[in-house]
Scaffold this motif. Structure first.
Motif, mmCIF file in Angstrom:
data_model
loop_
_atom_site.group_PDB
_atom_site.id
_atom_site.type_symbol
_atom_site.label_atom_id
_atom_site.label_comp_id
_atom_site.label_asym_id
_atom_site.label_seq_id
_atom_site.Cartn_x
_atom_site.Cartn_y
_atom_site.Cartn_z
ATOM 1 N N ILE A 59 0.812 -1.219 0.000
ATOM 2 C CA ILE A 59 0.000 0.000 0.000
ATOM 3 C C ILE A 59 0.847 1.270 0.000
ATOM 4 C CG2 ILE A 59 -1.925 1.220 1.078
ATOM 5 C CD1 ILE A 59 -2.636 -1.538 -0.030
ATOM 6 N N LYS A 60 1.743 1.416 0.970
ATOM 7 C CA LYS A 60 2.653 2.567 1.015
ATOM 8 C C LYS A 60 4.073 2.059 0.815
ATOM 9 C CE LYS A 60 3.911 6.882 1.798
ATOM 10 N NZ LYS A 60 3.596 7.941 0.814
ATOM 11 N N PRO A 61 4.682 2.302 -0.354
ATOM 12 C CA PRO A 61 6.044 1.792 -0.592
ATOM 13 C C PRO A 61 7.013 2.310 0.468
ATOM 14 C CG PRO A 61 5.067 2.614 -2.626
ATOM 15 C CD PRO A 61 4.145 3.028 -1.522
ATOM 16 N N PRO A 62 7.767 1.433 1.111
ATOM 17 C CA PRO A 62 8.643 1.889 2.201
ATOM 18 C C PRO A 62 9.730 2.858 1.750
ATOM 19 C CG PRO A 62 8.961 -0.452 1.741
ATOM 20 C CD PRO A 62 7.756 -0.029 0.996
ATOM 21 N N ARG A 63 10.247 2.732 0.533
ATOM 22 C CA ARG A 63 11.261 3.694 0.063
ATOM 23 C C ARG A 63 10.648 5.088 -0.052
ATOM 24 N NH1 ARG A 63 16.306 2.085 1.059
ATOM 25 N NH2 ARG A 63 16.580 -0.107 0.487
ATOM 26 N N GLU A 64 9.414 5.155 -0.501
ATOM 27 C CA GLU A 64 8.730 6.448 -0.601
ATOM 28 C C GLU A 64 8.504 7.043 0.786
ATOM 29 O OE1 GLU A 64 5.303 7.209 -3.452
ATOM 30 O OE2 GLU A 64 4.242 6.961 -1.536
ATOM 31 N N LEU A 65 8.048 6.227 1.727
ATOM 32 C CA LEU A 65 7.822 6.714 3.090
ATOM 33 C C LEU A 65 9.133 7.162 3.715
ATOM 34 C CD1 LEU A 65 6.104 7.206 5.591
ATOM 35 C CD2 LEU A 65 6.288 4.755 6.128
ATOM 36 N N LEU A 66 10.201 6.411 3.495
ATOM 37 C CA LEU A 66 11.499 6.794 4.039
ATOM 38 C C LEU A 66 11.952 8.120 3.439
ATOM 39 C CD1 LEU A 66 13.872 6.054 5.842
ATOM 40 C CD2 LEU A 66 14.803 4.679 3.966
ATOM 41 N N GLY A 67 11.727 8.307 2.150
ATOM 42 C CA GLY A 67 12.071 9.582 1.516
ATOM 43 C C GLY A 67 11.310 10.741 2.129
ATOM 44 N N GLU A 68 10.029 10.545 2.402
ATOM 45 C CA GLU A 68 9.222 11.607 3.010
ATOM 46 C C GLU A 68 9.728 11.959 4.406
ATOM 47 O OE1 GLU A 68 5.103 10.428 0.588
ATOM 48 O OE2 GLU A 68 5.348 9.880 2.687
ATOM 49 N N ILE A 69 10.104 10.939 5.177
ATOM 50 C CA ILE A 69 10.620 11.176 6.526
ATOM 51 C C ILE A 69 11.953 11.920 6.465
ATOM 52 C CG2 ILE A 69 11.573 10.001 8.552
ATOM 53 C CD1 ILE A 69 9.395 7.846 8.140
ATOM 54 N N LEU A 70 12.843 11.493 5.576
ATOM 55 C CA LEU A 70 14.150 12.146 5.453
ATOM 56 C C LEU A 70 14.005 13.586 4.975
ATOM 57 C CD1 LEU A 70 16.056 9.155 3.825
ATOM 58 C CD2 LEU A 70 16.604 10.175 6.045
ATOM 59 N N LEU A 71 13.107 13.832 4.041
ATOM 60 C CA LEU A 71 12.909 15.187 3.536
ATOM 61 C C LEU A 71 12.385 16.097 4.639
ATOM 62 C CD1 LEU A 71 12.933 17.147 1.160
ATOM 63 C CD2 LEU A 71 10.627 16.347 0.572
ATOM 64 N N ALA A 81 16.869 11.927 0.925
ATOM 65 C CA ALA A 81 15.468 11.751 0.524
ATOM 66 C C ALA A 81 15.363 11.548 -0.979
ATOM 67 C CB ALA A 81 14.647 12.965 0.955
ATOM 68 N N ALA A 82 16.074 12.364 -1.751
ATOM 69 C CA ALA A 82 16.023 12.244 -3.210
ATOM 70 C C ALA A 82 16.453 10.855 -3.652
ATOM 71 C CB ALA A 82 16.903 13.307 -3.852
ATOM 72 N N GLU A 83 17.475 10.311 -2.997
ATOM 73 C CA GLU A 83 17.935 8.971 -3.355
ATOM 74 C C GLU A 83 16.850 7.927 -3.095
ATOM 75 O OE1 GLU A 83 20.286 5.964 -4.794
ATOM 76 O OE2 GLU A 83 20.482 8.134 -4.976
ATOM 77 N N GLU A 84 16.141 8.074 -1.975
ATOM 78 C CA GLU A 84 15.060 7.118 -1.667
ATOM 79 C C GLU A 84 13.915 7.233 -2.671
ATOM 80 O OE1 GLU A 84 15.295 4.678 0.425
ATOM 81 O OE2 GLU A 84 17.259 5.390 1.098
ATOM 82 N N PHE A 85 13.566 8.432 -3.056
ATOM 83 C CA PHE A 85 12.494 8.601 -4.046
ATOM 84 C C PHE A 85 12.905 7.999 -5.397
ATOM 85 C CE2 PHE A 85 11.250 12.355 -1.295
ATOM 86 C CZ PHE A 85 10.106 11.758 -0.805
ATOM 87 N N ARG A 86 14.168 8.137 -5.758
ATOM 88 C CA ARG A 86 14.623 7.547 -7.022
ATOM 89 C C ARG A 86 14.536 6.019 -6.958
ATOM 90 N NH1 ARG A 86 18.948 11.478 -6.297
ATOM 91 N NH2 ARG A 86 18.472 13.342 -7.549
ATOM 92 N N LYS A 87 14.891 5.457 -5.823
ATOM 93 C CA LYS A 87 14.776 4.000 -5.665
ATOM 94 C C LYS A 87 13.308 3.572 -5.734
ATOM 95 C CE LYS A 87 18.937 3.365 -2.820
ATOM 96 N NZ LYS A 87 19.450 3.025 -1.453
ATOM 97 N N LEU A 135 10.232 13.592 -4.931
ATOM 98 C CA LEU A 135 11.507 13.865 -5.594
ATOM 99 C C LEU A 135 11.602 15.330 -6.017
ATOM 100 C CD1 LEU A 135 14.177 12.910 -6.814
ATOM 101 C CD2 LEU A 135 12.907 12.252 -8.885
ATOM 102 N N ALA A 136 10.533 15.894 -6.564
ATOM 103 C CA ALA A 136 10.546 17.299 -6.970
ATOM 104 C C ALA A 136 10.827 18.196 -5.770
ATOM 105 C CB ALA A 136 9.214 17.669 -7.616
ATOM 106 N N ARG A 137 10.191 17.901 -4.648
ATOM 107 C CA ARG A 137 10.399 18.709 -3.444
ATOM 108 C C ARG A 137 11.834 18.564 -2.928
ATOM 109 N NH1 ARG A 137 4.608 16.914 -0.694
ATOM 110 N NH2 ARG A 137 3.316 18.486 -1.757
#
Length: 553
Positions: free
Chosen positions: A469-481, A489-495, A510-512
């Protein structure tokens, strides 16, 4: 990446043209592919004496290739009624109870079908009129009458189909069922070398007969992951046209579209799939229920395009029509519908909660009945807990986390759902990390969600919308950002985007992150990609206003 061409060099030579008779084993001379309206065309000679029975058999075989199992079984049974002891029609009926890519095998139903030819395999084999038909029957016997567990029988069945493909190089269906056996022997979990070999076989059959739906279908299945999907775009463009009257054919094309992030195509494919399904339901006097697999994908596609109103309307329609359908049916049909509905509604609800970001909305408030301990219950609990965490309702969030932990603890490794325990654990760790972050414990949040992301990376790729449901790499990127670490964060969003190309929330993150890094050219490019995806988005979509304002600056 394993090259498709490498496997093409390994598969069997094409052999003689399919217009020639397959050996001298059939009562019907093979002139070319036999078409069946709306389902495609194939060459599948048998020893049937009745042309009507043979035509019904060929229609059933097309439906079998299209995974329209219920309709295929009915057509095989009809063929049996037209010609007694029609061995290949009984073989086909047994095949409809094996769903290899869904890791499903109804052993009792398969054995019941085979018993129409006799109680024992040896007795049944005597009914086969040709060596080729005896080989087909012998292969399916492995699934239902053989010793060993399902994994062992699937492996032996694959070897049997490989032997048939070698023995009968001009039998396209033997080649295709070998391809399907290759894809199925990993019990529903992607084995990339096997899948690519199956795709190569299927593509070769597609070149011999581009109207055979099994060829395009198994080619798609063999490559429906982001790394390889571009190699099957031809099959995706073809399948819906080959079999316009099969809902699964319309949907199946979207396996490639979702792997490539082609949202216009995905939505069109699944809108057409549900149109076909609804029409068939009306023809049979069955309830029209706006849930289930094709609608789950359609809902996800709507959210990627920012069409939140349509997505929310579809969710509520699922609830309304599902409840109505249960009231309108009875007996075994009602029980089957209830199981499907109580699996699908929680998934569609959870997708809506996460993708909409509306932590107090209609989806959060929606009552969704579910079964204790299974995946649908877990995603329902996760969605409620995640929404509660986002609105800082830590009491409810913690209660949900505890319930999810109990589900994880009660789940054992399952040979029929080999990655289920991993998915449940990822859901729990995602929720645990989200709660920790909202409480202000950033280190704990990064550690827990990072653990979920690492676990997810180790799993075989599963096609479709995010299983967790919520991809963990995306959630990790949001937390890091949000924690002031835009580079990480950008690296996690790219993954995340590598596993789910053009996923809107990962692109937005990623844009943010790129903007926070002062990489304005990159941020503008990413926002521009989002605006292109959102060409039919709701006008009041907040993120679209954000993207437009950024581009204006």
């Amino acid at each position: 990446m394993i090259s498709l061409h490498a496997f093409l060099r390994q598969v069997l030579p094409i052999g003689i043209a399919m217009a020639m008779t397959i050996g001298s084993l059939s009562a019907h001379e093979v002139q070319g592919p036999s078409p069946s309206a709306g389902l495609g065309a194939l060459v599948f000679p048998t020893s049937a004496n009745s042309h009507e029975a043979q035509a019904q058999f060929e229609r059933a075989a097309l439906l079998l290739h299209l995974f329209e199992y219920e309709d295929a079984a009915a057509a095989f049974i009809k063929a049996q009624s037209l010609e007694p002891d029609f061995v290949m029609a009984v073989w086909g009926e047994a095949m409809t109870h094996n769903h290899p890519l869904w890791n499903q095998l109804d052993e009792e139903a398969g054995r019941k079908a085979l018993r129409k030819l006799g109680e024992a395999p040896a007795e049944r084999a005597k009914k086969a009129k040709t060596a080729r038909e005896k080989d087909y029957l012998s292969a399916v016997e492995i699934l239902y009458s053989g010793s060993g567990n399902k994994v062992e029988r699937d492996a032996r069945y694959d070897k049997a189909m490989q032997a048939m493909a070698t023995k009968y190089p001009d039998d396209d269906q033997a080649q295709l069922f070998h391809a399907l056996a290759l894809e199925g022997r990993s019990e529903g979990v992607r084995n990339v070398p096997d899948y690519l070999q199956a795709a190569a076989i299927a593509e070769r059959m597609f070149r011999r007969n581009p109207q055979n739906p099994g060829a395009a279908h198994y080619w798609i299945h063999g490559m429906d992951d982001p790394e390889h999907a571009a190699g099957a775009i031809e099959a995706a463009r073809a399948l819906s046209k080959i079999a316009p009257d099969a809902g699964h054919a319309q949907h199946m094309t979207s396996h490639i579209f979702i792997a490539l992030g082609l949202w216009d195509d995905l939505i069109q494919a699944n809108e057409e799939a549900v149109r076909v399904v609804y029409a068939h339901a009306r023809e049979r006097g069955k309830p029209e229920v706006h849930c289930f697999h094709y609608n789950e994908w359609l809902l996800y596609g709507y959210f990627q395009q920012g069409r939140r109103r349509e997505a929310n309307a579809l969710l509520l329609s699922c609830k309304r029509t599902g409840d109505a359908g249960l009231k309108a049916t009875g007996g075994k049909e009602a029980a089957t519908l209830a199981d499907r509905f109580h699996d699908s509604l929680p998934t569609m609800r959870a997708t809506t909660v996460i993708e909409s970001g509306d932590w107090n909305g209609a989806a959060v408030q929606l009552a969704a009945d579910h079964h204790d301990g299974d995946y649908s219950n877990a995603v329902a609990v996760f969605a409620s807990g995640y929404a509660a965490a986002q609105r800082d309702d830590f009491a409810q969030a913690t209660e949900s986390l505890q319930a999810l932990s109990r589900i994880v603890d009660a789940t054992s490794p399952d040979g029929e759902a080999m990655q289920l325990l991993d998915y449940l654990t990822i859901l729990r760790d995602d929720l645990d990390g989200a709660i920790a972050f909202r409480r202000g414990d950033v280190d704990a949040a990064i550690q827990r969600v990072g653990r979920a992301a690492t676990r997810m990376d180790m799993l075989a790729f599963d096609f479709g919308p995010p299983v967790t449901i919520k991809p963990p790499r995306e959630l990790l990127g949001e937390i890091l950002l949000a924690s002031g670490k835009p580079d990480d964060a950008a690296e996690e969003f790219r993954k995340s985007l590598k596993a789910a190309p053009n996923r809107a929330l990962s692109l937005l993150g990623l844009a943010r992150a790129e903007d926070a890094l002062k990489d304005h050219a990159a941020a503008a490019s990413t926002y521009a990609k989002l605006l292109k995806i959102w060409h039919r988005a709701d006008n009041d979509l907040p993120a679209m206003q954000e993207a437009r304002q950024y581009m204006a600056r």
